[in-house]
Design an enzyme around this catalytic site. Structure first.
Site, PDB file in Angstrom:
ATOM      1  N   SER A   1      -9.771   1.842   2.600  1.00  0.00           N
ATOM      2  CA  SER A   1      -8.881   2.561   1.728  1.00  0.00           C
ATOM      3  C   SER A   1      -7.815   1.686   1.047  1.00  0.00           C
ATOM      4  O   SER A   1      -7.197   2.148   0.081  1.00  0.00           O
ATOM      5  CB  SER A   1      -8.176   3.664   2.524  1.00  0.00           C
TER       6      SER A   1
ATOM      7  N   LYS B   1       0.855  -1.198   0.000  1.00  0.00           N
ATOM      8  CA  LYS B   1       0.000   0.000   0.000  1.00  0.00           C
ATOM      9  C   LYS B   1       0.885   1.240   0.000  1.00  0.00           C
ATOM     10  O   LYS B   1       1.921   1.262   0.686  1.00  0.00           O
ATOM     11  CB  LYS B   1      -0.909  -0.018   1.233  1.00  0.00           C
TER      12      LYS B   1
ATOM     13  N   SER C   1     -10.013  -0.362   6.857  1.00  0.00           N
ATOM     14  CA  SER C   1      -9.405  -0.259   5.528  1.00  0.00           C
ATOM     15  C   SER C   1      -8.696  -1.495   5.009  1.00  0.00           C
ATOM     16  O   SER C   1      -8.301  -1.513   3.848  1.00  0.00           O
ATOM     17  CB  SER C   1      -8.430   0.910   5.494  1.00  0.00           C
TER      18      SER C   1
HETATM   19  N1  GLN Z   1     -13.178   4.366   5.805  1.00  0.00           N
HETATM   20  C1  GLN Z   1     -12.639   4.821   7.054  1.00  0.00           C
HETATM   21  C2  GLN Z   1     -12.223   6.259   6.930  1.00  0.00           C
HETATM   22  O1  GLN Z   1     -12.485   6.835   5.936  1.00  0.00           O
HETATM   23  C3  GLN Z   1     -11.509   3.950   7.466  1.00  0.00           C
HETATM   24  C4  GLN Z   1     -10.261   4.241   6.772  1.00  0.00           C
HETATM   25  C5  GLN Z   1      -9.123   3.399   7.214  1.00  0.00           C
HETATM   26  O2  GLN Z   1      -9.276   2.395   7.901  1.00  0.00           O
HETATM   27  N2  GLN Z   1      -7.927   3.856   6.885  1.00  0.00           N
HETATM   28  O3  GLN Z   1     -11.655   6.834   7.811  1.00  0.00           O
END
Ligand code: GLN
EC number: 6.3.5.7
Length: 446
Positions: free
Chosen positions: A127, A52, A151
């Site tokens: 994400s 990532k 994410s």
């Molecule tokens: N979707 C969540 C957010 O927008 C989680 C994101 C994540 O785990 N990095 O914060």
């Protein structure tokens, strides 16, 4: 093999932001020589892995999918990268994500939209959408993601692969570009539970470079995959099968529970009564931490700098307004507001208290049960563009994964069936530092 597959499908999936073919081939050659001359080999010998793009890689562009870091070449490796090198893995490239890991669909990337390999009209989740899509499309068998509020698990569920968020402190965050430091964890995304256990084995453990990494022994995860779950006690929170969860997803989870019952486990319904406050608590705390963590991107230290500034303050302002995308700006404003004097007690401090209550909900359930099971997401993957105009419906997608981060416990998503051709994820949540039991239960399905 990875590069061959990437050449075949990448123009459709668009999971990678940067490919590192030259170095990957050099490393493969080195490993060939090692094969001929040495006797000891790393646990992931020759295995291709995608990373990532918020994990720093020495000399390899690391953007966090943000224009503000479009040209950032780190001068050091994250601890997880060092451990992957020592394990003889081969880094293939850097994977797309929501900008600074803020989002649930990878549509917030500053560069490109990644598509779900099961249905190219749909999002891969986020994400870590690039990581999950690359594994699902067969571009790489291993990937690293990061999970602040879901994410790793949510994109794993949407793409039908296996994704684990380890216990907070299990894996070093040194070299992970911080979003919300008290919630972020790096974790493995793979096709199988066994591969997942191998990858965690390599990256887990205490690191002197990260004071929040825990001095807790790392067990042998592979030997936990016994297939034996007789007598296992499962808790199923009623909040996880109630309102908002689609009928088909609920049914898939109930079917999975039947399989576990056949193997000798028992399950009962329990309650995590403070779950309903998790979303509000998370968006307050995560945005507050983000507003502080993202202050460093000022046009001086890293990446992008505006070209037409009149003075220093103007340079900061223009760099940040031109470099950050809308979602990132929204979070910085929300977090800055929540931390401002006069509002701090009413928002940030209160949210911290609710976080403790949520953590206690989990502790109470784990006094009597070995694991908690429910769906990973309320629905399967949604369409590209479907939720972009309304941040709140996008945020609601993480309702089942966020409490796990707030409590700091580990959780996995594994595939547990299909609805209209789209994969459904089963979430298995464990006690602090008990990834072994999660793997044992997850492996029972393979
Ligand atoms: N979707 C969540 C957010 O927008 C989680 C994101 C994540 O785990 N990095 O914060």
């Amino acid at each position: 093999e990875s590069f061959k597959r990437i050449a075949e499908v990448e123009d459709k999936v668009q999971a990678f932001l940067t490919l590192d073919e030259e170095n990957a081939r050099r490393k493969a050659k080195e490993l060939d020589e090692k094969l001929a001359t040495e006797k000891e080999f790393g646990l992931l010998f020759g295995m291709p892995i995608g990373i990532k793009d918020n994990i720093v890689t020495k000399g390899l562009r690391t953007t966090c999918a943000s224009k503000i870091l479009y040209n950032f070449d780190p001068i050091y490796d994250a601890t997880v990268m060092q451990r992957l090198h020592e394990a003889d893995a081969i880094t293939i490239g850097k994977l797309n994500m929501d900008e600074f890991a803020m989002g649930s669909s990878t549509e917030n990337s500053g560069f490109q939209i990644t598509r779900n390999p099961w249905d190219l009209e749909r999002v891969p989740g986020g994400s870590s959408g690039g990581s999950a899509a690359a594994v699902a499309a067969g571009e790489v068998p291993f990937a690293l993601g990061s999970d602040t509020g879901g994410s790793i698990r949510q994109p794993a569920a949407f793409c039908g692969v296996v994704g684990l968020k380890p216990t907070y402190g299990r894996v070093s965050r040194f070299g992970l570009v911080a979003f919300a430091s008290s919630l972020d964890q790096i974790g493995p995304i793979t096709r199988t539970v066994e591969d997942n256990a191998y990858l965690l084995q390599v990256i887990a453990g205490l690191d002197p470079m990260d004071s929040t990494s825990a001095n807790v022994e790392v067990p042998d995860y592979i030997s936990a995959l016994t297939g034996d779950i007789k007598g296992l006690k499962i808790a199923v929170p009623k909040e996880y099968l109630g309102e908002g969860v689609s009928e088909e997803v609920r049914q898939s989870v109930l079917d999975a529970l039947k399989v576990l019952e056949k193997l000798g486990a028992t399950w009962e319904e329990v309650s995590l009564p403070h779950s309903k406050y998790a979303l509000a608590t998370y968006y307050l705390l995560a945005s507050s931490e983000a507003s502080a963590n993202l202050a460093r991107f000022d046009g001086v230290r890293y990446g992008y700098r505006t070209e037409n500034a009149e003075n220093l303050i103007d340079m900061y302002k223009k760099t940040r307004s031109e470099g950050f995308g809308n979602e990132v700006k929204r979070r910085i404003m929300l977090g800055t507001f929540a931390l401002s004097s006069g509002y701090y007690d009413a928002y940030y401090k209160k949210a911290q208290k609710v976080r403790t209550l949520i953590k206690q909900d989990f502790e109470k359930v784990f006094e009597k049960y070995d694991v908690i099971i429910g769906p990973t997401t309320p629905t399967p993957a949604f369409k590209i563009g479907e939720k972009t105009s309304d941040p709140l419906t996008m945020y609601a997608n993480d309702i089942l994964t966020i409490p796990v981060n707030l409590a700091g416990v580990p959780g996995i998503s594994i595939p547990c069936g299909f609805v209209n051709g789209l994969p459904v994820g089963l979430q298995i949540i464990g006690k602090h530092f008990d990834e072994s039991t999660i793997y044992r239960v997850a492996h029972a399905f393979e």
